[in-house]
Design an enzyme around this catalytic site. Sequence first.
Site, PDB file in Angstrom:
ATOM      1  N   ARG A 166       0.810  -1.221   0.000  1.00  0.00           N
ATOM      2  CA  ARG A 166       0.000   0.000   0.000  1.00  0.00           C
ATOM      3  C   ARG A 166       0.842   1.269   0.000  1.00  0.00           C
ATOM      4  O   ARG A 166       0.389   2.315  -0.437  1.00  0.00           O
ATOM      5  CB  ARG A 166      -0.958   0.004   1.200  1.00  0.00           C
ATOM      6  CG  ARG A 166      -2.162   0.915   0.964  1.00  0.00           C
ATOM      7  CD  ARG A 166      -3.115   0.952   2.144  1.00  0.00           C
ATOM      8  NE  ARG A 166      -2.556   1.723   3.225  1.00  0.00           N
ATOM      9  CZ  ARG A 166      -2.249   1.246   4.428  1.00  0.00           C
ATOM     10  NH1 ARG A 166      -2.470  -0.016   4.714  1.00  0.00           N
ATOM     11  NH2 ARG A 166      -1.727   2.018   5.345  1.00  0.00           N
ATOM     12  N   LYS A 179     -10.760   3.083 -19.020  1.00  0.00           N
ATOM     13  CA  LYS A 179     -11.190   3.361 -20.390  1.00  0.00           C
ATOM     14  C   LYS A 179     -10.069   3.025 -21.383  1.00  0.00           C
ATOM     15  O   LYS A 179      -9.691   1.880 -21.488  1.00  0.00           O
ATOM     16  CB  LYS A 179     -11.654   4.819 -20.477  1.00  0.00           C
ATOM     17  CG  LYS A 179     -12.539   5.267 -19.308  1.00  0.00           C
ATOM     18  CD  LYS A 179     -13.894   4.575 -19.264  1.00  0.00           C
ATOM     19  CE  LYS A 179     -14.668   4.847 -17.978  1.00  0.00           C
ATOM     20  NZ  LYS A 179     -14.843   6.256 -17.631  1.00  0.00           N
ATOM     21  N   ASP A 235      -8.462  16.292 -16.872  1.00  0.00           N
ATOM     22  CA  ASP A 235      -8.928  14.912 -17.057  1.00  0.00           C
ATOM     23  C   ASP A 235      -8.794  14.611 -18.546  1.00  0.00           C
ATOM     24  O   ASP A 235      -9.541  15.130 -19.369  1.00  0.00           O
ATOM     25  CB  ASP A 235     -10.380  14.769 -16.582  1.00  0.00           C
ATOM     26  CG  ASP A 235     -10.880  13.323 -16.682  1.00  0.00           C
ATOM     27  OD1 ASP A 235     -10.336  12.560 -17.497  1.00  0.00           O
ATOM     28  OD2 ASP A 235     -11.832  12.988 -15.946  1.00  0.00           O
ATOM     29  N   TYR A 263     -17.087  14.882 -16.424  1.00  0.00           N
ATOM     30  CA  TYR A 263     -17.484  13.538 -16.026  1.00  0.00           C
ATOM     31  C   TYR A 263     -18.480  13.639 -14.871  1.00  0.00           C
ATOM     32  O   TYR A 263     -18.221  14.269 -13.842  1.00  0.00           O
ATOM     33  CB  TYR A 263     -16.268  12.702 -15.617  1.00  0.00           C
ATOM     34  CG  TYR A 263     -16.673  11.320 -15.199  1.00  0.00           C
ATOM     35  CD1 TYR A 263     -17.169  10.417 -16.132  1.00  0.00           C
ATOM     36  CD2 TYR A 263     -16.612  10.919 -13.877  1.00  0.00           C
ATOM     37  CE1 TYR A 263     -17.580   9.157 -15.759  1.00  0.00           C
ATOM     38  CE2 TYR A 263     -17.022   9.649 -13.491  1.00  0.00           C
ATOM     39  CZ  TYR A 263     -17.508   8.778 -14.445  1.00  0.00           C
ATOM     40  OH  TYR A 263     -17.924   7.533 -14.064  1.00  0.00           O
TER      41      TYR A 263
HETATM   42  C1  LIG Z   1     -15.030   6.957 -16.423  1.00  0.00           C
HETATM   43  C2  LIG Z   1     -14.471   8.321 -16.214  1.00  0.00           C
HETATM   44  C3  LIG Z   1     -14.018   8.730 -14.959  1.00  0.00           C
HETATM   45  C4  LIG Z   1     -14.145   7.847 -13.726  1.00  0.00           C
HETATM   46  O1  LIG Z   1     -13.367   6.702 -13.875  1.00  0.00           O
HETATM   47  P1  LIG Z   1     -13.669   5.295 -13.097  1.00  0.00           P
HETATM   48  O2  LIG Z   1     -12.503   4.463 -13.513  1.00  0.00           O
HETATM   49  O3  LIG Z   1     -14.978   4.797 -13.593  1.00  0.00           O
HETATM   50  O4  LIG Z   1     -13.700   5.608 -11.648  1.00  0.00           O
HETATM   51  C5  LIG Z   1     -13.458   9.992 -14.842  1.00  0.00           C
HETATM   52  N1  LIG Z   1     -13.363  10.816 -15.895  1.00  0.00           N
HETATM   53  C6  LIG Z   1     -13.801  10.459 -17.130  1.00  0.00           C
HETATM   54  C7  LIG Z   1     -13.680  11.413 -18.252  1.00  0.00           C
HETATM   55  C8  LIG Z   1     -14.355   9.197 -17.327  1.00  0.00           C
HETATM   56  O5  LIG Z   1     -14.809   8.851 -18.540  1.00  0.00           O
END
Ligand SMILES: *Cc1c(COP(=O)(O)O)cnc(C)c1O
Length: 384
Positions: free
Chosen positions: A53, A203, A178, A105
């Site tokens: 961790r 993703k 992001d 998001y």
């Molecule tokens: C899916 C997503 C998130 C969150 O990610 P998780 O892995 O589902 O927690 C954050 N930002 C964007 C743009 C996303 O598509």
Amino acid sequence: MADEKDQHPATVAARALGAVDAATGAIIPPIHMATTLQRDANYEKPGGRQYIRDEGHAFLQPEAVLAALEGGADALLFSAGMGACTAAFHALAPGDHVVAPDVMYYGLARWLEEFGAHWGLEVDFVPAGDLDALAAAVRPGRTRLVWTETPANPTWTVTDIAAAAEIAHRAGALLGVDSTAATPVHTRPIALGADLVAHSATKYLNGHSDVLAGALVTARDDAVWQRIRRHRYLNGMLPGSVEAWLLLRGMRTLFVRVRQASASAQAIAAHFAGHPAVERVLYPGLADHPGHAVARRQMQDGFGAMLSLCVHGNAEDAIRVAQGCRIFITATSLGGVESLIEHRHSVEPPGNATPANLLRLSVGIEETADLIADLEHALAVLRR
Ligand SMILES: *Cc1c(COP(=O)(O)O)cnc(C)c1O
């Protein structure tokens, strides 16, 4: 042999920094399942690490690959994209002011409202991509973090990262981006002035819809970064070793996957722009998209594999189109090799700003002609 900094990121990704297991010669690293490490002969921690961790020995290689792909000083894996995004806010202190876009998001927007504000952050939402609104919202000396997402879900609004960085820095704030939808294939926010880059590694980075993980990359290993690292450690926000290994494996094909999917998305956008069943196509690669000029400057190798189609009709019509698809799968999420279609308006709470006739497409790596034919077939329900 050129060293990593002279290699194209596609080469860095495919080779995953080229580490060969010293013990066996295996060209793919082993999965380190161990949660704890034996002290060495001097009773020192091996490599300064002792427990999974704190420094996460299983995460070192995927983190190094991601830092290299983003041109950052360091990277940290998290248990989910949400863990990565919220870690950037958790490094702040109650009373700090942050600015975030109104198109972003969905989960992070809810976190800012339900937890960030409750926990003492002062949050201002500004229209996504609007630099004048951003400049008016930042408070010099008070704003600590400006958050952006580009292209932003589900309208694919583009934010000029370099300009946003300048506004944030002038106010004494950091810029967090992001970059989940853009991926390091299309955009490298740190080179444009960003301080922190977030990914839902669930993703495109993993790309196979079988890992939940997140990542943050930093431009500098500074006090803020150390606080984020500390947050991850003390809150236990780490992925599992198998997830880290799968992510490293997924990143090897990042460039071929994303280039193929983005080329398809561009072809789909061009095909359905002006289509009789489609009111408009939202895609930064189309010349009529409001963010196209900025996207051309800050994206390379294409404009991403996410787009939205606003069909002629209402919510029920849009859902009928989604249900008429045979290749596009009616599912949420994005960034996998398989194409997905989603009616966002009915997923979000009542009163949301997403157009009722909008269908969000995550374009995968199937043959482009098959994807176009699938959507043509599905859109035909609107003529009946
Ligand atoms: C899916 C997503 C998130 C969150 O990610 P998780 O892995 O589902 O927690 C954050 N930002 C964007 C743009 C996303 O598509």
